[in-house]
Design a protein around this motif. Structure first.
Motif, PDB file in Angstrom:
ATOM      1  N   GLY A 172      32.419  56.950 103.382  1.00 51.01           N
ATOM      2  CA  GLY A 172      32.921  58.209 102.818  1.00 51.01           C
ATOM      3  C   GLY A 172      32.887  58.194 101.302  1.00 51.01           C
ATOM      4  O   GLY A 172      32.728  57.135 100.668  1.00 51.01           O
ATOM      5  N   GLY A 173      33.040  59.387 100.727  1.00 51.76           N
ATOM      6  CA  GLY A 173      33.173  59.487  99.277  1.00 51.76           C
ATOM      7  C   GLY A 173      34.428  58.734  98.838  1.00 51.76           C
ATOM      8  O   GLY A 173      34.500  58.246  97.705  1.00 51.76           O
ATOM      9  N   SER A 174      35.397  58.631  99.739  1.00 52.94           N
ATOM     10  CA  SER A 174      36.654  57.950  99.402  1.00 52.94           C
ATOM     11  C   SER A 174      36.391  56.519  98.948  1.00 52.94           C
ATOM     12  O   SER A 174      36.914  56.073  97.925  1.00 52.94           O
ATOM     13  CB  SER A 174      37.581  57.916 100.622  1.00 52.94           C
TER      14      SER A 174
ATOM     15  N   LEU B 175      34.776  56.314  95.581  1.00 46.88           N
ATOM     16  CA  LEU B 175      35.744  56.489  94.486  1.00 46.88           C
ATOM     17  C   LEU B 175      36.480  55.181  94.196  1.00 46.88           C
ATOM     18  O   LEU B 175      36.658  54.803  93.036  1.00 46.88           O
ATOM     19  CB  LEU B 175      36.750  57.589  94.847  1.00 46.88           C
TER      20      LEU B 175
ATOM     21  N   TYR C 127      41.911  66.576  93.015  1.00 47.07           N
ATOM     22  CA  TYR C 127      41.982  66.122  94.409  1.00 47.07           C
ATOM     23  C   TYR C 127      43.078  65.060  94.507  1.00 47.07           C
ATOM     24  O   TYR C 127      43.003  64.020  93.847  1.00 47.07           O
ATOM     25  CB  TYR C 127      40.614  65.573  94.809  1.00 47.07           C
TER      26      TYR C 127
ATOM     27  N   TYR D 260      42.996  61.153  94.420  1.00 49.18           N
ATOM     28  CA  TYR D 260      42.677  60.353  93.222  1.00 49.18           C
ATOM     29  C   TYR D 260      43.915  59.538  92.816  1.00 49.18           C
ATOM     30  O   TYR D 260      43.798  58.430  92.316  1.00 49.18           O
ATOM     31  CB  TYR D 260      42.256  61.233  92.030  1.00 49.18           C
TER      32      TYR D 260
ATOM     33  N   CYS E 223      35.736  66.747  89.176  1.00 51.53           N
ATOM     34  CA  CYS E 223      35.328  67.099  90.529  1.00 51.53           C
ATOM     35  C   CYS E 223      34.583  68.426  90.403  1.00 51.53           C
ATOM     36  O   CYS E 223      35.134  69.408  89.903  1.00 51.53           O
ATOM     37  CB  CYS E 223      36.569  67.256  91.392  1.00 51.53           C
TER      38      CYS E 223
ATOM     39  N   ASN F 165      37.850  70.600  94.006  1.00 50.84           N
ATOM     40  CA  ASN F 165      38.931  70.665  94.968  1.00 50.84           C
ATOM     41  C   ASN F 165      40.162  70.243  94.173  1.00 50.84           C
ATOM     42  O   ASN F 165      40.148  69.131  93.633  1.00 50.84           O
ATOM     43  CB  ASN F 165      38.678  69.685  96.122  1.00 50.84           C
TER      44      ASN F 165
ATOM     45  N   ASP G 127      32.689  63.702  90.920  1.00 51.46           N
ATOM     46  CA  ASP G 127      32.803  63.796  92.369  1.00 51.46           C
ATOM     47  C   ASP G 127      32.093  65.096  92.750  1.00 51.46           C
ATOM     48  O   ASP G 127      32.593  66.196  92.492  1.00 51.46           O
ATOM     49  CB  ASP G 127      34.304  63.829  92.704  1.00 51.46           C
TER      50      ASP G 127
ATOM     51  N   VAL H 100      30.971  66.033  95.861  1.00 55.29           N
ATOM     52  CA  VAL H 100      30.835  66.120  97.323  1.00 55.29           C
ATOM     53  C   VAL H 100      30.660  67.559  97.812  1.00 55.29           C
ATOM     54  O   VAL H 100      30.245  67.771  98.942  1.00 55.29           O
ATOM     55  CB  VAL H 100      31.994  65.420  98.076  1.00 55.29           C
ATOM     56  N   TYR H 101      30.975  68.541  96.958  1.00 56.29           N
ATOM     57  CA  TYR H 101      30.808  69.955  97.368  1.00 56.29           C
ATOM     58  C   TYR H 101      29.573  70.593  96.726  1.00 56.29           C
ATOM     59  O   TYR H 101      29.505  71.824  96.614  1.00 56.29           O
ATOM     60  CB  TYR H 101      32.074  70.758  97.011  1.00 56.29           C
TER      61      TYR H 101
ATOM     62  N   SER I  74      28.969  62.557  99.413  1.00 56.21           N
ATOM     63  CA  SER I  74      29.468  62.390 100.789  1.00 56.21           C
ATOM     64  C   SER I  74      28.742  63.338 101.734  1.00 56.21           C
ATOM     65  O   SER I  74      28.328  64.426 101.325  1.00 56.21           O
ATOM     66  CB  SER I  74      30.959  62.706 100.803  1.00 56.21           C
TER      67      SER I  74
ATOM     68  N   SER J 231      30.447  64.346 104.345  1.00 53.20           N
ATOM     69  CA  SER J 231      31.569  64.963 105.071  1.00 53.20           C
ATOM     70  C   SER J 231      31.536  66.480 105.065  1.00 53.20           C
ATOM     71  O   SER J 231      31.640  67.122 106.108  1.00 53.20           O
ATOM     72  CB  SER J 231      32.903  64.508 104.476  1.00 53.20           C
ATOM     73  N   LYS J 232      31.411  67.061 103.880  1.00 54.85           N
ATOM     74  CA  LYS J 232      31.501  68.518 103.774  1.00 54.85           C
ATOM     75  C   LYS J 232      30.106  69.132 103.881  1.00 54.85           C
ATOM     76  O   LYS J 232      29.928  70.184 104.463  1.00 54.85           O
ATOM     77  CB  LYS J 232      32.159  68.927 102.446  1.00 54.85           C
TER      78      LYS J 232
ATOM     79  N   ARG K 107      32.193  59.356 108.191  1.00 53.73           N
ATOM     80  CA  ARG K 107      32.675  58.432 107.167  1.00 53.73           C
ATOM     81  C   ARG K 107      31.509  57.820 106.396  1.00 53.73           C
ATOM     82  O   ARG K 107      31.393  56.594 106.282  1.00 53.73           O
ATOM     83  CB  ARG K 107      33.591  57.322 107.754  1.00 53.73           C
TER      84      ARG K 107
HETATM   85  C1  LIG Z   1      36.963  66.240  96.137  1.00 51.17           C
HETATM   86  C2  LIG Z   1      36.863  65.286  97.249  1.00 51.17           C
HETATM   87  N1  LIG Z   1      36.356  64.070  97.019  1.00 51.17           N
HETATM   88  C3  LIG Z   1      36.246  63.153  97.980  1.00 51.17           C
HETATM   89  C4  LIG Z   1      36.670  63.433  99.263  1.00 51.17           C
HETATM   90  C5  LIG Z   1      36.570  62.348 100.268  1.00 51.17           C
HETATM   91  O1  LIG Z   1      35.786  62.686 101.326  1.00 51.17           O
HETATM   92  P1  LIG Z   1      35.149  61.644 102.325  1.00 51.17           P
HETATM   93  O2  LIG Z   1      35.794  60.334 102.155  1.00 51.17           O
HETATM   94  O3  LIG Z   1      35.376  62.261 103.676  1.00 51.17           O
HETATM   95  O4  LIG Z   1      33.703  61.613 101.971  1.00 51.17           O
HETATM   96  C6  LIG Z   1      37.205  64.686  99.568  1.00 51.17           C
HETATM   97  C7  LIG Z   1      37.698  65.020 100.918  1.00 51.17           C
HETATM   98  O5  LIG Z   1      38.305  66.014 101.179  1.00 51.17           O
HETATM   99  C8  LIG Z   1      37.297  65.637  98.532  1.00 51.17           C
HETATM  100  O6  LIG Z   1      37.800  66.861  98.736  1.00 51.17           O
END
Ligand SMILES: Cc1ncc(COP(=O)(O)O)c(C=O)c1O
Length: 396
Positions: free
Chosen positions: A97-99, A102, A123, A126, A170, A174, A202, A204-205, A233, A235-236, A244
């Motif tokens: 995941g992006g998590s 980070l 977000y 963080y 970001c 978000n 970040d 991810v969007y 990521s 994810s979105k 993940r």
């Molecule tokens: C801004 C931002 N960064 C990172 C993430 C982490 O996402 P993931 O770990 O699912 O890739 C999210 C998830 O909502 C997010 O909104």
């Protein structure tokens, strides 16, 4: 009893999840709860990704390389190149995941008590990643009146100390939905070059931009080869939050070498999910075109109906699928809890994310909520109606 760590005690609770027990009470009371609180899209994941998992012929579900499978990394590089981002597979580390990207980024660039400047609201996780890494977040306030645009660059400059290691943004944001312009990214590029800092974005969007606005990545800024770290990521992008899979992208060789050591310590990103994510890269543009049309319609519906409520102010989102709404209440934590515990319209209520947890300046954002427009327009209209009726009777 042995004591837990001070670090553990200082880990922040997620502002998104802490209302869950109240939502559970609402379900038990047979209420319908419209979830505006969490960014779990209701859009179907691409079939091609699901099929790749069910039709595999693996005999052993083995580890992959710590930096991710070579084939997948090379294919992600192809995806970035299509987006004007000139990177190669060996400049990418696949993460859980992006998590995790980070966490690896923070661990690779900052030591205990170092500082990272972040425009707030940001977000909320963080905060958790920074606490886990022993890093201090230094917020620079962005305002709903400006739609959460980049604060004046002098505000960043004032906050830079010998402990500052990076600026983190970001984009699109978000919880703000703000999309930074090329000019804003260039202002940030100038300041990080001047003070020899990292710029972590970040992104991810990245795909979720509206009204024809185009996302500008920090990796498109050639001056930032040594400074830029992108968090990405699936994810979105593909509505594959449960896969993940994410990645850290940088052209800085030292950061790559360092992040790889963090990756080696956890051995491998998930293998099946890399197979799904690799297949997802074949998703046709028409999938995104349809998704963007859907989100844009949801955004327009949400903003229009919110603005019709007396006393409500909305930050106009240009990207992602969130917006911040300022409400005529003193404390949105209490309001959000009250909505779940004590209010309904014909048996239905809403769950929202109080926005104070997205700020790190104490007391700021207490009258704001974050709304994720991950529900269809019909549900969004019902949800905003509930909010409107609730505000008529709520007393703080
Ligand atoms: C801004 C931002 N960064 C990172 C993430 C982490 O996402 P993931 O770990 O699912 O890739 C999210 C998830 O909502 C997010 O909104």
């Amino acid at each position: 009893m042995p004591a837990v760590s001070k670090k553990g005690l200082s880990m922040p609770e997620s502002p998104i999840r802490k209302l869950v027990p109240y939502a559970e009470k609402a379900y038990k009371a047979n209420k319908t709860v419209f979830h505006l609180n969490i960014g779990q899209p209701d859009i179907k994941s691409p079939q091609i990704a699901m099929d790749a998992v069910t039709s595999h012929n693996l005999e052993i579900l083995a580890y992959t390389r710590s930096e991710g499978s070579e084939l997948y990394r090379n294919k992600i590089a192809g995806y970035f190149q299509k987006h004007n981002i000139n990177v190669t597979g060996d400049e990418i580390i696949v993460t859980t995941g992006g998590s995790e990207a980070l966490l690896f980024a923070m661990g690779s660039i900052a030591d205990t008590d170092d500082e990272i400047i972040i425009p707030e609201p940001f977000y909320a996780n963080y905060n958790g990643f920074a606490t886990a890494s022993g890093i201090n977040i230094v917020p620079v306030n962005s305002k709903i009146e400006d739609n959460f645009a980049l604060p004046p660059i002098e505000e960043f400059e004032k906050l830079i100390t010998p402990k500052t290691k990076a600026i983190l943004i970001c984009n699109p944001g978000n919880p703000t939905g703000y999309l930074y312009s090329k000019e804003e990214i260039q202002k940030l590029a100038k300041i990080v070059k001047k003070h020899d800092l990292f710029l972590v974005a970040d992104e991810v969007y990245r795909e979720f931009t509206y009204d024809g606005a185009k996302h500008y990545s920090i990796l498109e800024e050639e001056s930032l080869v040594e400074n830029a770290i992108v968090i990405d990521s699936v994810s979105k992008r593909y509505s594959m939050c449960g896969a993940r899979i994410g990645c850290l992208v940088t052209k800085n060789k030292e950061v790559l070498k360092t992040a790889l050591k963090f990756a080696q310590a956890r051995l491998s990103p998930p293998t099946f999910a890399q197979i799904a994510s690799e297949a997802a890269l074949q998703t046709p543009q028409s999938y995104f075109d349809d998704v963007i049309v859907e989100y844009k319609e949801r955004r327009d519906t949400l903003v229009k109906h919110l603005e019709e409520i007396p006393g409500v102010k909305v930050g106009h989102p240009k990207g992602a699928f969130y917006c911040i709404a300022q409400l005529p209440v003193k404390n949105s934590d209490d309001f959000a809890q009250w909505l779940l515990e004590s209010f309904d319209v014909d048996g239905a209520t809403i769950m929202v994310a109080p926005a104070a947890g997205f700020y790190s300046t104490p007391g700021v954002g207490k009258n704001q909520i974050r709304i994720a427009y991950v529900l269809n327009t019909e549900s969004l209209i019902k949800a905003v109606h509930i909010l409107k009726e609730a505000l008529k009777v709520y007393k703080d």
